[in-house]
Design an enzyme around this catalytic site. Structure first.
Site, PDB file in Angstrom:
ATOM      1  CB  THR A   1      -0.943   0.023   1.215  1.00 46.86           C
ATOM      2  OG1 THR A   1      -0.171   0.044   2.409  1.00 46.86           O
ATOM      3  CG2 THR A   1      -1.858  -1.190   1.223  1.00 46.86           C
ATOM      4  CG  ASP A   2      -0.731   4.662  -2.047  1.00 46.57           C
ATOM      5  OD1 ASP A   2      -1.557   4.657  -1.106  1.00 46.57           O
ATOM      6  OD2 ASP A   2      -1.051   4.908  -3.216  1.00 46.57           O
ATOM      7  CD  GLN A   3       3.408   9.324   2.105  1.00 51.18           C
ATOM      8  OE1 GLN A   3       3.084  10.161   1.279  1.00 51.18           O
ATOM      9  NE2 GLN A   3       4.311   9.551   3.039  1.00 51.18           N
TER      10      GLN A   3
ATOM     11  N   GLY B   1      -3.021   4.584   1.812  1.00 54.57           N
ATOM     12  CA  GLY B   1      -3.596   3.361   2.365  1.00 54.57           C
ATOM     13  C   GLY B   1      -4.203   2.434   1.335  1.00 54.57           C
ATOM     14  CB  VAL B   2      -5.293   2.633  -2.050  1.00 53.86           C
ATOM     15  CG1 VAL B   2      -6.486   3.322  -1.411  1.00 53.86           C
ATOM     16  CG2 VAL B   2      -4.443   3.636  -2.796  1.00 53.86           C
TER      17      VAL B   2
END
Length: 138
Positions: A15-17, A19-20
């Site tokens: 995930t990225d910053q 949250g996905v």
């Protein structure tokens, strides 16, 4: 038409910053789906590579519909969209466990000799794969 299914638990590192799931990870999941499809048909990439044959990507496409998040389970569905004896196009759907489409896509591949990168005819070099692909394509 055979459709392979591969379940993948979404890991935090994917995930990225926001949250996905980071967009490039879906491409990796497509590879896992493709590998599952080939396994379902009774073959594997490792044996092909041991013969000095590799299958590079010629084209890849992904359409993002709904983001996935850490803790969810992705279901990667993979099938043979097109096959002409030289090139194969795989189709993909990545779904949530509840069946909502997250990503759709395709990838086109060709088999080549590893040392020269010259294309091979799957029909001639791997007649069993050719037959399985012919029977399994859309």
């Amino acid at each position: 038409m055979h459709i392979a299914e591969k379940k993948i638990e979404v890991r935090y590192a994917e995930t990225d910053q926001m949250g996905v799931v980071y967009h490039a990870n879906y491409i990796i999941w497509m590879e896992l789906g493709r590998t599952q499809l080939i396994k379902d048909l009774g073959f594997n990439y490792a044996e092909m590579e041991a013969d000095g044959i590799i299958s590079p990507v010629l084209d890849i496409q992904a359409s993002y519909k709904k983001p996935m998040h850490y803790g969810e389970t992705a279901i990667v569905k993979t099938w043979i969209e097109k096959y002409d004896g030289l090139r194969v196009t795989y189709g993909y759907e990545i779904l949530t466990e509840s069946g909502i489409v997250s990503v759709t896509g395709t990838s086109m591949h060709v088999c080549v000799k590893k040392d020269s990168f010259r294309p091979i005819l799957i029909k001639r070099v791997y007649p069993e794969w050719h037959e399985a692909y012919e029977q399994s394509k859309k």
